[in-house]
Design an enzyme around this catalytic site. Structure first.
Site, PDB file in Angstrom:
ATOM      1  N   GLN A   1      39.784  39.649  53.509  1.00  0.00           N
ATOM      2  CA  GLN A   1      39.909  38.461  52.663  1.00  0.00           C
ATOM      3  C   GLN A   1      41.326  38.390  52.097  1.00  0.00           C
ATOM      4  O   GLN A   1      41.700  37.408  51.477  1.00  0.00           O
ATOM      5  CB  GLN A   1      38.932  38.524  51.485  1.00  0.00           C
ATOM      6  CG  GLN A   1      37.482  38.598  51.881  1.00  0.00           C
ATOM      7  CD  GLN A   1      36.600  38.879  50.675  1.00  0.00           C
ATOM      8  OE1 GLN A   1      36.108  37.965  50.005  1.00  0.00           O
ATOM      9  NE2 GLN A   1      36.410  40.162  50.371  1.00  0.00           N
TER      10      GLN A   1
ATOM     11  N   ASN B   1      34.021  51.328  46.454  1.00  0.00           N
ATOM     12  CA  ASN B   1      34.449  50.516  45.324  1.00  0.00           C
ATOM     13  C   ASN B   1      34.260  51.362  44.067  1.00  0.00           C
ATOM     14  O   ASN B   1      33.221  51.986  43.912  1.00  0.00           O
ATOM     15  CB  ASN B   1      33.568  49.245  45.252  1.00  0.00           C
ATOM     16  CG  ASN B   1      34.175  48.169  44.370  1.00  0.00           C
ATOM     17  OD1 ASN B   1      34.665  48.458  43.280  1.00  0.00           O
ATOM     18  ND2 ASN B   1      34.165  46.941  44.842  1.00  0.00           N
TER      19      ASN B   1
ATOM     20  N   HIS C   1      41.297  34.452  55.005  1.00  0.00           N
ATOM     21  CA  HIS C   1      41.849  33.534  54.007  1.00  0.00           C
ATOM     22  C   HIS C   1      43.324  33.268  54.230  1.00  0.00           C
ATOM     23  O   HIS C   1      44.011  32.804  53.317  1.00  0.00           O
ATOM     24  CB  HIS C   1      41.625  34.101  52.592  1.00  0.00           C
ATOM     25  CG  HIS C   1      40.171  34.217  52.234  1.00  0.00           C
ATOM     26  ND1 HIS C   1      39.717  35.100  51.274  1.00  0.00           N
ATOM     27  CD2 HIS C   1      39.078  33.592  52.723  1.00  0.00           C
ATOM     28  CE1 HIS C   1      38.392  34.991  51.175  1.00  0.00           C
ATOM     29  NE2 HIS C   1      37.979  34.089  52.043  1.00  0.00           N
TER      30      HIS C   1
ATOM     31  N   ARG D   1      54.412  35.357  44.156  1.00  0.00           N
ATOM     32  CA  ARG D   1      53.569  36.374  44.800  1.00  0.00           C
ATOM     33  C   ARG D   1      54.188  36.878  46.101  1.00  0.00           C
ATOM     34  O   ARG D   1      54.087  38.055  46.433  1.00  0.00           O
ATOM     35  CB  ARG D   1      52.161  35.801  45.034  1.00  0.00           C
ATOM     36  CG  ARG D   1      51.381  35.627  43.756  1.00  0.00           C
ATOM     37  CD  ARG D   1      50.088  34.844  43.977  1.00  0.00           C
ATOM     38  NE  ARG D   1      49.155  35.527  44.863  1.00  0.00           N
ATOM     39  CZ  ARG D   1      48.067  34.942  45.386  1.00  0.00           C
ATOM     40  NH1 ARG D   1      47.816  33.669  45.131  1.00  0.00           N
ATOM     41  NH2 ARG D   1      47.258  35.613  46.164  1.00  0.00           N
TER      42      ARG D   1
ATOM     43  N   SER E   1      34.563  42.286  45.553  1.00  0.00           N
ATOM     44  CA  SER E   1      33.543  42.045  44.526  1.00  0.00           C
ATOM     45  C   SER E   1      32.333  41.354  45.135  1.00  0.00           C
ATOM     46  O   SER E   1      31.359  41.085  44.447  1.00  0.00           O
ATOM     47  CB  SER E   1      34.137  41.169  43.411  1.00  0.00           C
ATOM     48  OG  SER E   1      34.592  39.943  43.982  1.00  0.00           O
TER      49      SER E   1
HETATM   50  C1  BV8 Z   1      34.404  27.139  50.961  1.00  0.00           C
HETATM   51  C2  BV8 Z   1      43.364  32.896  49.311  1.00  0.00           C
HETATM   52  C3  BV8 Z   1      33.354  25.173  51.226  1.00  0.00           C
HETATM   53  C4  BV8 Z   1      44.075  32.182  48.204  1.00  0.00           C
HETATM   54  C5  BV8 Z   1      41.060  33.148  48.522  1.00  0.00           C
HETATM   55  C6  BV8 Z   1      29.168  28.652  43.812  1.00  0.00           C
HETATM   56  C7  BV8 Z   1      28.381  29.558  44.508  1.00  0.00           C
HETATM   57  C8  BV8 Z   1      28.785  30.036  45.761  1.00  0.00           C
HETATM   58  C9  BV8 Z   1      29.987  29.594  46.322  1.00  0.00           C
HETATM   59  C10 BV8 Z   1      30.755  28.713  45.603  1.00  0.00           C
HETATM   60  C11 BV8 Z   1      30.356  28.234  44.372  1.00  0.00           C
HETATM   61  N1  BV8 Z   1      31.311  27.391  43.930  1.00  0.00           N
HETATM   62  C12 BV8 Z   1      32.286  27.304  44.850  1.00  0.00           C
HETATM   63  C13 BV8 Z   1      31.957  28.078  45.880  1.00  0.00           C
HETATM   64  C14 BV8 Z   1      32.725  28.279  47.104  1.00  0.00           C
HETATM   65  C15 BV8 Z   1      33.897  29.198  46.865  1.00  0.00           C
HETATM   66  C16 BV8 Z   1      33.471  30.500  46.210  1.00  0.00           C
HETATM   67  O1  BV8 Z   1      32.972  31.387  46.878  1.00  0.00           O
HETATM   68  N2  BV8 Z   1      33.686  30.612  44.900  1.00  0.00           N
HETATM   69  C17 BV8 Z   1      33.286  31.840  44.232  1.00  0.00           C
HETATM   70  C18 BV8 Z   1      34.387  32.302  43.305  1.00  0.00           C
HETATM   71  C19 BV8 Z   1      31.968  31.590  43.501  1.00  0.00           C
HETATM   72  N3  BV8 Z   1      34.398  29.499  48.191  1.00  0.00           N
HETATM   73  C20 BV8 Z   1      35.298  28.670  48.740  1.00  0.00           C
HETATM   74  O2  BV8 Z   1      35.763  27.714  48.185  1.00  0.00           O
HETATM   75  C21 BV8 Z   1      35.667  28.991  50.189  1.00  0.00           C
HETATM   76  N4  BV8 Z   1      35.545  27.770  50.936  1.00  0.00           N
HETATM   77  O3  BV8 Z   1      33.381  27.561  50.485  1.00  0.00           O
HETATM   78  O4  BV8 Z   1      34.487  25.940  51.515  1.00  0.00           O
HETATM   79  C22 BV8 Z   1      33.383  23.994  52.007  1.00  0.00           C
HETATM   80  C23 BV8 Z   1      32.214  23.646  52.654  1.00  0.00           C
HETATM   81  C24 BV8 Z   1      32.195  22.511  53.360  1.00  0.00           C
HETATM   82  C25 BV8 Z   1      33.334  21.715  53.424  1.00  0.00           C
HETATM   83  C26 BV8 Z   1      34.520  22.088  52.772  1.00  0.00           C
HETATM   84  C27 BV8 Z   1      34.553  23.234  52.061  1.00  0.00           C
HETATM   85  C28 BV8 Z   1      37.101  29.466  50.294  1.00  0.00           C
HETATM   86  C29 BV8 Z   1      37.234  30.804  49.609  1.00  0.00           C
HETATM   87  C30 BV8 Z   1      38.623  31.373  49.888  1.00  0.00           C
HETATM   88  C31 BV8 Z   1      39.449  31.295  48.629  1.00  0.00           C
HETATM   89  N5  BV8 Z   1      40.763  31.931  48.861  1.00  0.00           N
HETATM   90  N6  BV8 Z   1      42.278  33.691  48.755  1.00  0.00           N
HETATM   91  C32 BV8 Z   1      44.930  33.116  47.395  1.00  0.00           C
HETATM   92  O5  BV8 Z   1      44.821  34.339  47.529  1.00  0.00           O
HETATM   93  O6  BV8 Z   1      45.743  32.579  46.614  1.00  0.00           O
HETATM   94  S1  BV8 Z   1      39.854  34.125  47.848  1.00  0.00           S
HETATM   95  C33 BV8 Z   1      40.552  35.345  46.877  1.00  0.00           C
HETATM   96  O7  BV8 Z   1      39.453  36.030  46.282  1.00  0.00           O
HETATM   97  C34 BV8 Z   1      41.298  36.466  47.620  1.00  0.00           C
HETATM   98  O8  BV8 Z   1      41.356  36.284  49.007  1.00  0.00           O
HETATM   99  C35 BV8 Z   1      40.421  37.694  47.297  1.00  0.00           C
HETATM  100  O9  BV8 Z   1      40.465  38.656  48.291  1.00  0.00           O
HETATM  101  C36 BV8 Z   1      39.132  36.992  47.272  1.00  0.00           C
HETATM  102  C37 BV8 Z   1      37.867  37.612  46.946  1.00  0.00           C
HETATM  103  O10 BV8 Z   1      37.979  38.403  45.916  1.00  0.00           O
HETATM  104  P1  BV8 Z   1      37.980  40.002  46.272  1.00  0.00           P
HETATM  105  O11 BV8 Z   1      38.808  40.232  47.480  1.00  0.00           O
HETATM  106  O12 BV8 Z   1      36.587  40.494  46.273  1.00  0.00           O
HETATM  107  O13 BV8 Z   1      38.786  40.496  45.077  1.00  0.00           O
HETATM  108  P2  BV8 Z   1      38.261  40.565  43.596  1.00  0.00           P
HETATM  109  O14 BV8 Z   1      39.447  40.550  42.727  1.00  0.00           O
HETATM  110  O15 BV8 Z   1      37.185  39.575  43.389  1.00  0.00           O
HETATM  111  O16 BV8 Z   1      37.558  42.020  43.537  1.00  0.00           O
HETATM  112  C38 BV8 Z   1      38.320  43.171  43.716  1.00  0.00           C
HETATM  113  C39 BV8 Z   1      37.321  44.291  43.952  1.00  0.00           C
HETATM  114  O17 BV8 Z   1      38.047  45.480  44.224  1.00  0.00           O
HETATM  115  C40 BV8 Z   1      36.452  44.581  42.737  1.00  0.00           C
HETATM  116  O18 BV8 Z   1      35.114  44.756  43.172  1.00  0.00           O
HETATM  117  C41 BV8 Z   1      37.019  45.909  42.208  1.00  0.00           C
HETATM  118  O19 BV8 Z   1      36.014  46.735  41.632  1.00  0.00           O
HETATM  119  C42 BV8 Z   1      37.519  46.526  43.460  1.00  0.00           C
HETATM  120  N7  BV8 Z   1      38.619  47.499  43.282  1.00  0.00           N
HETATM  121  C43 BV8 Z   1      39.539  47.553  42.275  1.00  0.00           C
HETATM  122  N8  BV8 Z   1      40.375  48.607  42.489  1.00  0.00           N
HETATM  123  C44 BV8 Z   1      39.966  49.214  43.646  1.00  0.00           C
HETATM  124  C45 BV8 Z   1      38.855  48.504  44.148  1.00  0.00           C
HETATM  125  N9  BV8 Z   1      38.222  48.858  45.281  1.00  0.00           N
HETATM  126  C46 BV8 Z   1      38.686  49.940  45.935  1.00  0.00           C
HETATM  127  N10 BV8 Z   1      39.752  50.674  45.521  1.00  0.00           N
HETATM  128  C47 BV8 Z   1      40.412  50.342  44.387  1.00  0.00           C
HETATM  129  N11 BV8 Z   1      41.459  51.069  43.969  1.00  0.00           N
END
Ligand code: BV8
Length: 244
Positions: A101, A213, A119, A70, A189
């Protein structure tokens, strides 16, 4: 692109402007969004598994190579008109802050000077034990590079799933969202926590929150305005609307 009268007025009224961005703003630069199916060699691996301490524990070399690929990909991409529109917006509204993010550094490359990386950043590498940033390392074909001081594995300076966000970045992001009067929520998202809470801090503080979006998201119904379209088209039209 035509913006409605109310939206134009709301954009022009913004003085304390903030942006909350996700992978979608980099999609038009050719950086696959996090949920795009992994291409080619990596297609069989789940990014959620790779971007986790458990994944690194289980197979450090596979995770290291995924990030190395990457980083390599990132050498070939450029910021897109969406990123550049936000840099222009900062010139027109000094003090504009970007809370992202994304780990690709494209906002900084486009010229935004105040970017909060929730992040981390994939171009930075740190010792997995001491957490100090390491500027250079020796890529080995068959093993993960190790820290020159303590011999622990090196790792990307990003936040993995299950890891805490950098406390100072997250605290600053909350402050930014609580004091902005206009927030642009672009290309996310709105699924990943706790980042996805941030736009709600701005709404509760009375800010105008504009989502950009091409698709509907769980946030769309709550946004003050939700604009359906790609960031690379919508953001240039928006910054044009405040430019005169
Ligand atoms: C934490 C770095 C806890 C790494 C990333 C259940 C419910 C709720 C939460 C959780 C759960 N189970 C687990 C969790 C927690 C978890 C979480 O949220 N999971 C989700 C998936 C349910 N979160 C974590 O683990 C976080 N830490 O909670 O710690 C904790 C508490 C106490 C003690 C210890 C720990 C850490 C989260 C960070 C993860 N790291 N990135 C890497 O990149 O390799 S996140 C990763 O996803 C990227 O950073 C990315 O940016 C991010 C989020 O996704 P989006 O940015 O939204 O991107 P996505 O692909 O999803 O969407 C793209 C969007 O763009 C779409 O809407 C699309 O329509 C739109 N789009 C497309 N084209 C265009 C566009 N928009 C505009 N123009 C275009 N042309």
């Amino acid at each position: 692109m035509e913006l409605g009268r109310e939206l134009r007025a709301a954009l022009r009224g913004g003085r304390q402007v903030a942006v909350f961005s996700g992978a979608g703003i980099s999609a038009e630069s050719g950086v696959p969004t996090f949920r795009d199916a992994q291409k080619g060699l990596w297609a069989r691996f789940d990014p959620m598994e790779l971007a986790s301490p458990e994944g690194f524990e289980r197979n450090p070399k596979r995770v290291w190579d995924w990030y190395a690929m990457r980083r390599q990909q990132l050498q070939q991409v450029q910021p897109n008109p969406g990123h550049y529109a936000l840099a222009r917006w900062e010139r027109l509204r000094p003090g504009l802050k970007v809370v992202t993010q994304n780990v690709d550094g494209l906002h900084q490359r486009a010229g935004n000077s105040d970017v909060i990386e929730l992040h981390g950043n994939i171009s930075r590498v740190r010792c997995s034990l001491e957490n100090v940033i390491v500027e250079q390392w020796e890529e080995r074909p068959d093993e993960v590079p190790r820290c020159g001081q303590c011999a622990a594995y090196l790792r990307p300076d990003v936040v993995w799933f299950g890891e805490l966000l950098p406390p100072e970045a997250y605290a600053r992001a909350q402050e930014v969202m609580a004091t902005a009067d206009l927030v642009l929520v672009v290309g996310t998202s709105a699924l990943v926590q706790p980042a996805a809470q941030l736009p709600y801090i701005a709404l509760r503080a009375g800010a105008v929150v504009v989502e950009v979006n091409p698709e509907e998201t769980p946030f769309s119904a709550d946004a003050t305005f939700s604009v359906r379209g790609p960031a690379g088209v919508v953001l240039p039209a928006m910054v044009e609307a405040i430019a005169d």
